[in-house]
Write an enzyme that holds these catalytic residues in place. Structure first.
Site, mmCIF file in Angstrom:
data_model
loop_
_atom_site.group_PDB
_atom_site.id
_atom_site.type_symbol
_atom_site.label_atom_id
_atom_site.label_comp_id
_atom_site.label_asym_id
_atom_site.label_seq_id
_atom_site.Cartn_x
_atom_site.Cartn_y
_atom_site.Cartn_z
ATOM 1 N N GLU A 125 0.871 -1.173 0.000
ATOM 2 C CA GLU A 125 0.000 0.000 0.000
ATOM 3 C C GLU A 125 0.907 1.223 0.000
ATOM 4 O OE1 GLU A 125 -2.989 -0.334 -0.569
ATOM 5 O OE2 GLU A 125 -3.318 -2.439 -0.098
ATOM 6 N N CYS B 48 -1.597 9.324 2.785
ATOM 7 C CA CYS B 48 -1.261 8.791 1.462
ATOM 8 C C CYS B 48 -2.330 9.085 0.425
ATOM 9 C CB CYS B 48 -1.021 7.283 1.543
ATOM 10 S SG CYS B 48 -2.435 6.321 2.124
#
Length: 462
Positions: free
Chosen positions: A218, A252
Protein backbone atom coordinates in the site's frame (compact mmCIF):
# COMPACT_ATOMS: atom_id res chain seq x y z
CA UNK A 1 14.17 4.91 18.68
CA UNK A 2 17.60 3.32 18.44
CA UNK A 3 17.76 -0.47 18.53
CA UNK A 4 21.17 -2.05 19.04
CA UNK A 5 21.97 -4.79 16.55
CA UNK A 6 22.35 -7.54 19.17
CA UNK A 7 18.95 -6.70 20.72
CA UNK A 8 17.36 -6.48 17.30
CA UNK A 9 18.69 -9.89 16.28
CA UNK A 10 17.54 -11.43 19.55
CA UNK A 11 14.08 -9.94 19.16
CA UNK A 12 13.60 -11.01 15.56
CA UNK A 13 15.50 -14.28 15.37
CA UNK A 14 13.13 -17.18 15.05
CA UNK A 15 10.00 -15.04 15.36
CA UNK A 16 8.48 -16.59 12.28
CA UNK A 17 9.36 -20.17 13.35
CA UNK A 18 7.93 -19.59 16.81
CA UNK A 19 4.63 -18.39 15.42
CA UNK A 20 4.61 -21.14 12.80
CA UNK A 21 4.70 -23.65 15.65
CA UNK A 22 1.67 -21.98 17.20
CA UNK A 23 -0.13 -21.95 13.87
CA UNK A 24 0.60 -25.65 13.34
CA UNK A 25 -1.44 -26.49 16.44
CA UNK A 26 -4.57 -25.20 14.69
CA UNK A 27 -5.14 -22.67 17.44
CA UNK A 28 -5.95 -19.76 15.12
CA UNK A 29 -8.30 -21.54 12.71
CA UNK A 30 -11.59 -21.78 14.64
CA UNK A 31 -14.20 -19.05 14.16
CA UNK A 32 -14.32 -18.29 17.87
CA UNK A 33 -10.59 -17.52 18.08
CA UNK A 34 -10.87 -15.12 15.16
CA UNK A 35 -13.92 -13.40 16.60
CA UNK A 36 -12.17 -13.02 19.96
CA UNK A 37 -9.20 -11.25 18.33
CA UNK A 38 -11.46 -8.90 16.38
CA UNK A 39 -13.39 -8.05 19.52
CA UNK A 40 -10.07 -7.50 21.30
CA UNK A 41 -8.99 -4.96 18.68
CA UNK A 42 -12.27 -3.10 19.18
CA UNK A 43 -11.85 -3.07 22.97
CA UNK A 44 -8.22 -1.95 22.71
CA UNK A 45 -9.24 1.10 20.69
CA UNK A 46 -12.27 1.96 22.80
CA UNK A 47 -10.78 1.43 26.27
CA UNK A 48 -7.40 2.99 25.45
CA UNK A 49 -8.60 5.99 23.45
CA UNK A 50 -6.96 8.50 25.79
CA UNK A 51 -3.62 6.67 25.76
CA UNK A 52 -3.74 6.36 21.97
CA UNK A 53 -4.49 10.05 21.57
CA UNK A 54 -1.61 10.92 23.89
CA UNK A 55 0.81 8.77 21.88
CA UNK A 56 -0.34 10.26 18.57
CA UNK A 57 0.05 13.77 19.99
CA UNK A 58 3.62 12.95 21.04
CA UNK A 59 4.52 11.41 17.68
CA UNK A 60 2.65 13.66 15.26
CA UNK A 61 1.20 16.60 17.15
CA UNK A 62 -2.28 15.29 16.36
CA UNK A 63 -5.32 16.62 18.20
CA UNK A 64 -7.55 14.21 20.11
CA UNK A 65 -10.29 14.70 17.53
CA UNK A 66 -7.99 13.78 14.63
CA UNK A 67 -6.63 10.83 16.64
CA UNK A 68 -10.15 9.53 17.05
CA UNK A 69 -11.16 10.21 13.45
CA UNK A 70 -8.00 9.07 11.70
CA UNK A 71 -6.87 6.10 13.78
CA UNK A 72 -9.38 4.99 16.39
CA UNK A 73 -12.83 5.16 14.79
CA UNK A 74 -11.59 3.75 11.48
CA UNK A 75 -9.93 0.80 13.20
CA UNK A 76 -13.00 0.02 15.30
CA UNK A 77 -15.23 0.17 12.23
CA UNK A 78 -12.96 -2.19 10.31
CA UNK A 79 -12.82 -4.73 13.14
CA UNK A 80 -16.57 -4.54 13.84
CA UNK A 81 -17.43 -5.05 10.17
CA UNK A 82 -15.18 -8.10 9.94
CA UNK A 83 -16.56 -9.55 13.17
CA UNK A 84 -20.17 -9.21 11.98
CA UNK A 85 -19.49 -10.76 8.57
CA UNK A 86 -16.76 -13.29 9.26
CA UNK A 87 -18.94 -16.40 9.55
CA UNK A 88 -20.38 -15.69 6.09
CA UNK A 89 -16.92 -15.05 4.60
CA UNK A 90 -15.60 -18.37 5.92
CA UNK A 91 -18.26 -20.47 4.22
CA UNK A 92 -17.21 -22.76 1.40
CA UNK A 93 -18.28 -21.60 -2.06
CA UNK A 94 -19.81 -24.40 -4.08
CA UNK A 95 -19.10 -24.49 -7.81
CA UNK A 96 -20.73 -26.34 -10.67
CA UNK A 97 -18.87 -29.20 -12.38
CA UNK A 98 -18.51 -30.02 -16.07
CA UNK A 99 -20.08 -33.26 -17.29
CA UNK A 100 -16.72 -35.06 -17.34
CA UNK A 101 -16.28 -34.53 -13.57
CA UNK A 102 -19.69 -35.80 -12.54
CA UNK A 103 -20.63 -37.28 -10.18
CA UNK A 104 -18.76 -35.21 -7.65
CA UNK A 105 -18.73 -31.87 -5.90
CA UNK A 106 -16.39 -28.91 -5.99
CA UNK A 107 -15.86 -25.91 -3.79
CA UNK A 108 -13.47 -23.12 -2.86
CA UNK A 109 -12.49 -22.87 0.78
CA UNK A 110 -10.56 -20.12 2.47
CA UNK A 111 -7.56 -21.47 4.36
CA UNK A 112 -5.29 -19.34 6.57
CA UNK A 113 -1.91 -18.62 5.01
CA UNK A 114 0.07 -19.17 8.21
CA UNK A 115 2.22 -16.36 9.61
CA UNK A 116 1.77 -12.82 8.26
CA UNK A 117 4.16 -9.87 8.65
CA UNK A 118 2.58 -6.41 8.96
CA UNK A 119 4.93 -3.45 8.49
CA UNK A 120 3.22 -0.28 9.66
CA UNK A 121 3.90 3.35 8.67
CA UNK A 122 4.33 6.44 10.85
CA UNK A 123 1.56 8.67 9.50
CA UNK A 124 -1.40 6.65 10.84
CA UNK A 125 0.59 4.33 13.06
CA UNK A 126 -2.35 2.74 14.88
CA UNK A 127 -4.88 2.37 12.05
CA UNK A 128 -2.37 1.19 9.45
CA UNK A 129 -0.97 -1.41 11.85
CA UNK A 130 -4.22 -2.69 13.31
CA UNK A 131 -6.26 -2.42 10.08
CA UNK A 132 -4.10 -5.04 8.34
CA UNK A 133 -4.11 -7.06 11.57
CA UNK A 134 -7.92 -7.20 11.32
CA UNK A 135 -7.51 -8.90 7.95
CA UNK A 136 -4.79 -11.23 9.25
CA UNK A 137 -6.72 -12.55 12.25
CA UNK A 138 -10.04 -12.65 10.39
CA UNK A 139 -8.32 -15.02 7.96
CA UNK A 140 -7.04 -17.14 10.87
CA UNK A 141 -3.35 -16.27 10.71
CA UNK A 142 -0.66 -15.70 13.26
CA UNK A 143 0.98 -12.31 12.82
CA UNK A 144 4.02 -10.17 13.55
CA UNK A 145 3.29 -6.45 13.77
CA UNK A 146 6.32 -4.24 13.10
CA UNK A 147 5.26 -0.63 13.93
CA UNK A 148 7.17 2.33 12.53
CA UNK A 149 10.14 3.52 14.54
CA UNK A 150 9.31 7.05 13.36
CA UNK A 151 6.25 7.01 15.64
CA UNK A 152 7.99 5.69 18.77
CA UNK A 153 5.28 6.50 21.31
CA UNK A 154 2.62 4.66 19.32
CA UNK A 155 5.01 1.80 18.61
CA UNK A 156 5.68 1.36 22.32
CA UNK A 157 1.95 1.59 23.07
CA UNK A 158 1.15 -1.18 20.57
CA UNK A 159 3.90 -3.36 22.03
CA UNK A 160 2.37 -2.91 25.47
CA UNK A 161 -1.33 -3.21 24.61
CA UNK A 162 -1.55 -5.90 21.96
CA UNK A 163 -0.51 -8.72 24.35
CA UNK A 164 -3.11 -7.44 26.84
CA UNK A 165 -6.02 -7.50 24.42
CA UNK A 166 -5.07 -10.19 21.91
CA UNK A 167 -3.55 -13.68 21.90
CA UNK A 168 0.07 -12.89 22.70
CA UNK A 169 1.24 -16.35 21.69
CA UNK A 170 -0.12 -15.96 18.16
CA UNK A 171 0.36 -12.21 17.62
CA UNK A 172 3.70 -10.56 18.32
CA UNK A 173 4.83 -6.94 18.20
CA UNK A 174 8.48 -6.43 17.29
CA UNK A 175 9.84 -2.90 17.48
CA UNK A 176 12.88 -1.62 15.65
CA UNK A 177 14.26 0.22 12.66
CA UNK A 178 14.67 -0.62 8.98
CA UNK A 179 17.27 -3.24 9.88
CA UNK A 180 14.67 -5.02 11.99
CA UNK A 181 12.31 -5.07 9.04
CA UNK A 182 15.00 -6.56 6.81
CA UNK A 183 15.83 -9.20 9.43
CA UNK A 184 12.17 -10.17 9.67
CA UNK A 185 11.69 -10.37 5.91
CA UNK A 186 14.75 -12.62 5.62
CA UNK A 187 12.94 -15.24 7.72
CA UNK A 188 10.35 -15.84 5.00
CA UNK A 189 6.75 -15.18 6.00
CA UNK A 190 3.63 -16.53 4.33
CA UNK A 191 2.64 -12.96 3.39
CA UNK A 192 3.93 -9.46 4.08
CA UNK A 193 1.80 -6.33 4.04
CA UNK A 194 3.62 -3.00 3.90
CA UNK A 195 2.19 0.50 4.00
CA UNK A 196 4.52 3.35 3.11
CA UNK A 197 6.30 5.15 0.29
CA UNK A 198 7.03 3.82 -3.18
CA UNK A 199 10.82 3.78 -2.81
CA UNK A 200 10.70 1.82 0.44
CA UNK A 201 8.07 -0.42 -1.14
CA UNK A 202 10.61 -1.42 -3.78
CA UNK A 203 13.07 -2.35 -1.03
CA UNK A 204 10.42 -4.40 0.76
CA UNK A 205 9.60 -6.28 -2.44
CA UNK A 206 13.28 -6.92 -3.13
CA UNK A 207 13.83 -8.21 0.41
CA UNK A 208 10.80 -10.50 0.11
CA UNK A 209 11.91 -11.98 -3.21
CA UNK A 210 14.61 -14.42 -1.97
CA UNK A 211 12.07 -16.24 0.22
CA UNK A 212 9.22 -15.89 -2.33
CA UNK A 213 7.17 -14.05 0.27
CA UNK A 214 3.99 -12.68 -1.36
CA UNK A 215 3.50 -8.98 -0.68
CA UNK A 216 0.69 -6.48 -0.48
CA UNK A 217 2.11 -3.00 -0.97
CA UNK A 218 0.00 0.00 0.00
CA UNK A 219 2.06 2.88 -1.31
CA UNK A 220 1.23 6.43 -2.35
CA UNK A 221 1.78 8.79 -5.25
CA UNK A 222 0.45 12.09 -6.43
CA UNK A 223 -3.31 11.79 -6.03
CA UNK A 224 -4.91 14.47 -8.24
CA UNK A 225 -8.15 16.43 -7.94
CA UNK A 226 -10.02 17.57 -11.05
CA UNK A 227 -12.44 20.45 -10.55
CA UNK A 228 -14.65 21.05 -13.59
CA UNK A 229 -16.31 24.34 -14.53
CA UNK A 230 -19.71 23.11 -13.32
CA UNK A 231 -18.55 21.88 -9.90
CA UNK A 232 -19.98 23.17 -6.63
CA UNK A 233 -16.97 25.27 -5.66
CA UNK A 234 -18.00 25.84 -2.04
CA UNK A 235 -18.24 22.11 -1.41
CA UNK A 236 -15.08 21.38 -3.38
CA UNK A 237 -13.09 24.00 -1.45
CA UNK A 238 -14.26 22.75 1.94
CA UNK A 239 -13.60 19.10 1.19
CA UNK A 240 -10.23 19.68 -0.47
CA UNK A 241 -9.01 21.88 2.39
CA UNK A 242 -10.33 19.56 5.09
CA UNK A 243 -8.69 16.39 3.78
CA UNK A 244 -5.49 18.22 2.82
CA UNK A 245 -5.05 19.55 6.36
CA UNK A 246 -5.79 16.24 8.12
CA UNK A 247 -2.65 14.96 9.83
CA UNK A 248 -0.75 17.97 8.41
CA UNK A 249 -1.22 16.61 4.91
CA UNK A 250 0.72 13.47 5.84
CA UNK A 251 -1.88 11.13 4.38
CA UNK A 252 -1.26 8.79 1.46
CA UNK A 253 -4.65 9.59 -0.10
CA UNK A 254 -4.55 13.33 0.56
CA UNK A 255 -5.07 15.55 -2.49
CA UNK A 256 -1.60 16.10 -3.89
CA UNK A 257 -2.52 18.71 -6.48
CA UNK A 258 -5.61 20.27 -8.05
CA UNK A 259 -6.35 20.68 -11.75
CA UNK A 260 -9.08 23.29 -12.17
CA UNK A 261 -10.83 24.71 -15.21
CA UNK A 262 -9.52 28.16 -16.09
CA UNK A 263 -12.99 29.74 -15.93
CA UNK A 264 -13.35 28.96 -12.21
CA UNK A 265 -9.72 28.89 -11.09
CA UNK A 266 -9.58 32.22 -9.31
CA UNK A 267 -12.85 31.61 -7.53
CA UNK A 268 -11.79 28.14 -6.33
CA UNK A 269 -8.39 29.40 -5.18
CA UNK A 270 -10.02 32.20 -3.17
CA UNK A 271 -12.47 29.77 -1.56
CA UNK A 272 -9.75 27.27 -0.63
CA UNK A 273 -7.59 30.00 0.92
CA UNK A 274 -10.58 31.38 2.83
CA UNK A 275 -11.57 27.91 4.03
CA UNK A 276 -8.08 27.12 5.29
CA UNK A 277 -8.07 30.38 7.21
CA UNK A 278 -11.47 29.57 8.73
CA UNK A 279 -10.45 26.02 9.65
CA UNK A 280 -7.33 27.28 11.45
CA UNK A 281 -9.12 30.12 13.29
CA UNK A 282 -8.32 29.99 16.98
CA UNK A 283 -5.53 27.48 16.36
CA UNK A 284 -1.90 27.72 15.38
CA UNK A 285 -1.51 28.94 11.79
CA UNK A 286 1.09 26.24 11.17
CA UNK A 287 1.00 22.44 11.27
CA UNK A 288 3.39 19.96 12.89
CA UNK A 289 5.60 17.79 10.65
CA UNK A 290 6.82 14.41 11.85
CA UNK A 291 10.60 14.97 11.83
CA UNK A 292 13.45 17.18 10.57
CA UNK A 293 14.05 15.17 7.41
CA UNK A 294 10.44 15.53 6.30
CA UNK A 295 10.38 19.19 7.34
CA UNK A 296 13.49 20.00 5.30
CA UNK A 297 12.10 18.19 2.27
CA UNK A 298 8.82 20.12 2.44
CA UNK A 299 10.52 23.46 3.03
CA UNK A 300 12.67 22.80 -0.04
CA UNK A 301 9.60 22.03 -2.15
CA UNK A 302 8.16 25.44 -1.24
CA UNK A 303 11.43 27.24 -1.80
CA UNK A 304 11.99 25.74 -5.26
CA UNK A 305 8.40 26.13 -6.51
CA UNK A 306 8.05 28.53 -9.42
CA UNK A 307 4.33 29.26 -8.99
CA UNK A 308 2.68 32.01 -6.99
CA UNK A 309 2.32 31.41 -3.24
CA UNK A 310 -1.14 32.77 -2.42
CA UNK A 311 -1.36 31.45 1.15
CA UNK A 312 1.15 30.29 3.76
CA UNK A 313 4.72 29.62 2.84
CA UNK A 314 6.11 30.19 6.33
CA UNK A 315 7.84 27.59 8.49
CA UNK A 316 9.62 27.10 11.81
CA UNK A 317 12.30 24.42 11.81
CA UNK A 318 12.87 24.57 15.56
CA UNK A 319 9.25 23.55 16.12
CA UNK A 320 8.93 21.45 12.93
CA UNK A 321 5.92 23.48 11.82
CA UNK A 322 4.86 24.60 8.33
CA UNK A 323 1.99 26.86 7.37
CA UNK A 324 -0.67 25.41 5.04
CA UNK A 325 0.61 26.63 1.69
CA UNK A 326 -1.28 27.12 -1.57
CA UNK A 327 0.78 27.57 -4.74
CA UNK A 328 -0.92 28.50 -8.02
CA UNK A 329 0.47 27.25 -11.33
CA UNK A 330 3.87 25.85 -10.40
CA UNK A 331 5.79 24.47 -13.37
CA UNK A 332 5.10 20.79 -14.05
CA UNK A 333 8.88 20.29 -13.90
CA UNK A 334 9.16 21.68 -10.36
CA UNK A 335 10.23 19.18 -7.66
CA UNK A 336 6.85 19.97 -6.09
CA UNK A 337 5.19 18.24 -9.04
CA UNK A 338 7.68 15.40 -9.32
CA UNK A 339 7.30 13.65 -5.98
CA UNK A 340 4.52 12.92 -3.51
CA UNK A 341 4.19 15.99 -1.31
CA UNK A 342 3.01 14.34 1.92
CA UNK A 343 2.59 17.63 3.70
CA UNK A 344 0.39 20.76 3.93
CA UNK A 345 1.28 22.13 0.49
CA UNK A 346 -1.36 22.34 -2.23
CA UNK A 347 -0.42 23.14 -5.84
CA UNK A 348 -3.34 24.34 -7.97
CA UNK A 349 -2.83 24.17 -11.74
CA UNK A 350 -4.94 25.71 -14.47
CA UNK A 351 -6.37 23.46 -17.20
CA UNK A 352 -8.17 24.38 -20.40
CA UNK A 353 -10.35 21.25 -20.56
CA UNK A 354 -11.03 17.91 -18.92
CA UNK A 355 -9.23 16.24 -21.82
CA UNK A 356 -6.13 18.22 -20.88
CA UNK A 357 -6.50 17.00 -17.29
CA UNK A 358 -6.69 13.39 -18.46
CA UNK A 359 -3.57 13.82 -20.57
CA UNK A 360 -1.66 15.53 -17.73
CA UNK A 361 -2.45 12.82 -15.16
CA UNK A 362 -1.97 9.86 -17.45
CA UNK A 363 1.50 11.08 -18.42
CA UNK A 364 2.56 10.39 -14.81
CA UNK A 365 2.69 7.27 -12.61
CA UNK A 366 -0.71 5.89 -11.64
CA UNK A 367 -1.95 7.55 -8.42
CA UNK A 368 -3.32 5.87 -5.33
CA UNK A 369 -6.52 7.93 -5.55
CA UNK A 370 -8.31 10.12 -8.07
CA UNK A 371 -10.85 12.79 -7.13
CA UNK A 372 -13.32 14.52 -9.44
CA UNK A 373 -15.65 17.39 -8.58
CA UNK A 374 -18.48 17.89 -11.06
CA UNK A 375 -22.27 18.16 -11.09
CA UNK A 376 -22.43 15.89 -14.11
CA UNK A 377 -22.65 12.17 -13.36
CA UNK A 378 -21.66 11.44 -16.93
CA UNK A 379 -18.54 13.64 -16.73
CA UNK A 380 -17.52 12.14 -13.40
CA UNK A 381 -17.77 8.58 -14.67
CA UNK A 382 -16.04 9.43 -17.95
CA UNK A 383 -13.05 10.87 -16.11
CA UNK A 384 -12.88 7.96 -13.69
CA UNK A 385 -12.90 5.54 -16.62
CA UNK A 386 -10.24 7.50 -18.52
CA UNK A 387 -7.69 7.77 -15.68
CA UNK A 388 -6.27 4.66 -13.96
CA UNK A 389 -5.86 4.91 -10.17
CA UNK A 390 -5.95 2.73 -7.10
CA UNK A 391 -9.34 4.13 -6.06
CA UNK A 392 -11.56 7.04 -7.03
CA UNK A 393 -14.14 9.34 -5.46
CA UNK A 394 -16.57 11.70 -7.15
CA UNK A 395 -17.39 14.93 -5.26
CA UNK A 396 -15.40 14.05 -2.16
CA UNK A 397 -11.93 12.91 -1.13
CA UNK A 398 -10.51 9.92 0.76
CA UNK A 399 -13.88 8.61 1.93
CA UNK A 400 -13.52 5.36 -0.03
CA UNK A 401 -10.88 4.34 2.52
CA UNK A 402 -13.58 4.29 5.22
CA UNK A 403 -15.93 1.94 3.34
CA UNK A 404 -15.05 -1.66 4.31
CA UNK A 405 -17.23 -2.99 1.50
CA UNK A 406 -14.75 -1.47 -1.00
CA UNK A 407 -11.24 -2.78 -1.67
CA UNK A 408 -8.44 -0.36 -0.80
CA UNK A 409 -5.19 -0.55 -2.71
CA UNK A 410 -2.99 0.92 -5.39
CA UNK A 411 -2.02 0.14 -8.95
CA UNK A 412 1.39 0.43 -10.61
CA UNK A 413 3.68 2.70 -8.60
CA UNK A 414 0.95 3.30 -6.01
CA UNK A 415 0.92 -0.32 -4.88
CA UNK A 416 -0.24 -3.87 -5.48
CA UNK A 417 -2.96 -5.90 -3.83
CA UNK A 418 -5.88 -4.60 -1.78
CA UNK A 419 -7.51 -5.14 1.57
CA UNK A 420 -10.31 -3.89 3.88
CA UNK A 421 -13.43 -5.89 4.67
CA UNK A 422 -13.86 -9.13 2.76
CA UNK A 423 -11.08 -8.04 0.43
CA UNK A 424 -8.59 -8.18 3.32
CA UNK A 425 -9.92 -11.54 4.48
CA UNK A 426 -9.42 -12.97 0.98
CA UNK A 427 -6.03 -11.30 0.47
CA UNK A 428 -4.65 -13.06 3.56
CA UNK A 429 -6.35 -16.39 2.88
CA UNK A 430 -5.49 -19.13 0.41
CA UNK A 431 -8.43 -19.72 -1.92
CA UNK A 432 -8.13 -23.48 -2.06
CA UNK A 433 -9.77 -25.51 -4.83
CA UNK A 434 -11.26 -28.80 -3.65
CA UNK A 435 -12.82 -31.53 -5.81
CA UNK A 436 -14.49 -34.51 -4.12
CA UNK A 437 -15.21 -37.62 -6.20
CA UNK A 438 -16.93 -40.90 -5.28
CA UNK A 439 -15.11 -44.20 -5.78
CA UNK A 440 -17.86 -45.40 -8.12
CA UNK A 441 -18.50 -45.22 -11.02
CA UNK A 442 -14.98 -45.83 -12.27
CA UNK A 443 -15.32 -46.43 -16.03
CA UNK A 444 -12.50 -48.41 -17.60
CA UNK A 445 -12.52 -46.35 -20.79
CA UNK A 446 -10.52 -43.53 -19.13
CA UNK A 447 -7.59 -45.88 -18.45
CA UNK A 448 -5.06 -47.21 -21.00
CA UNK A 449 -4.77 -49.01 -23.29
CA UNK A 450 -7.18 -46.75 -25.17
CA UNK A 451 -9.47 -48.10 -27.87
CA UNK A 452 -10.79 -46.03 -30.75
CA UNK A 453 -14.26 -46.24 -29.21
CA UNK A 454 -12.98 -45.07 -25.84
CA UNK A 455 -11.15 -42.10 -27.39
CA UNK A 456 -14.29 -41.03 -29.28
CA UNK A 457 -16.29 -41.06 -26.05
CA UNK A 458 -13.57 -39.19 -24.13
CA UNK A 459 -13.32 -36.52 -26.80
CA UNK A 460 -17.02 -35.83 -26.37
CA UNK A 461 -16.79 -35.71 -22.58
CA UNK A 462 -13.61 -33.68 -22.22
Amino acid sequence: MTIHADYRDAATSGARDELQSVFATGRTKPLQWRLAQLAGIERLCQEQEAAIAEALAADLGRSAVEAWLGDIASTVAEAAYARKNLKKWMRRKRVGLPLAQRPGSGWVQYDPLGVVLIIGPWNYPLYLSLGPLVAAVAAGNCAVVKPSELAPATSALLARLIPRYLDGDAIKVIEGDAGTTQSLLAQGFDHALFTGGTEVGRKIMAAAAPTLTPVTLELGGKSPVIVTADADLDVAARRIAWVKLLNSGQTCIAPDYVLVDRTVRDELVAKIVETIRAFRAGDSPSLRIVNERQFDRLASLIATASGKVVAGGGSNRAELRIEPTVIVDPAPSDPLMGEEIFGPILPILTIESTDAAVKFINARPKPLALYVFTKSTQTGRRLIDAIPSGGAVINHLAMHCLVPQLPFGGVGDSGMGAYHGRWGFEALSHRRAVLAKPAKPDPSLVYPPYTERALKIMRRLF
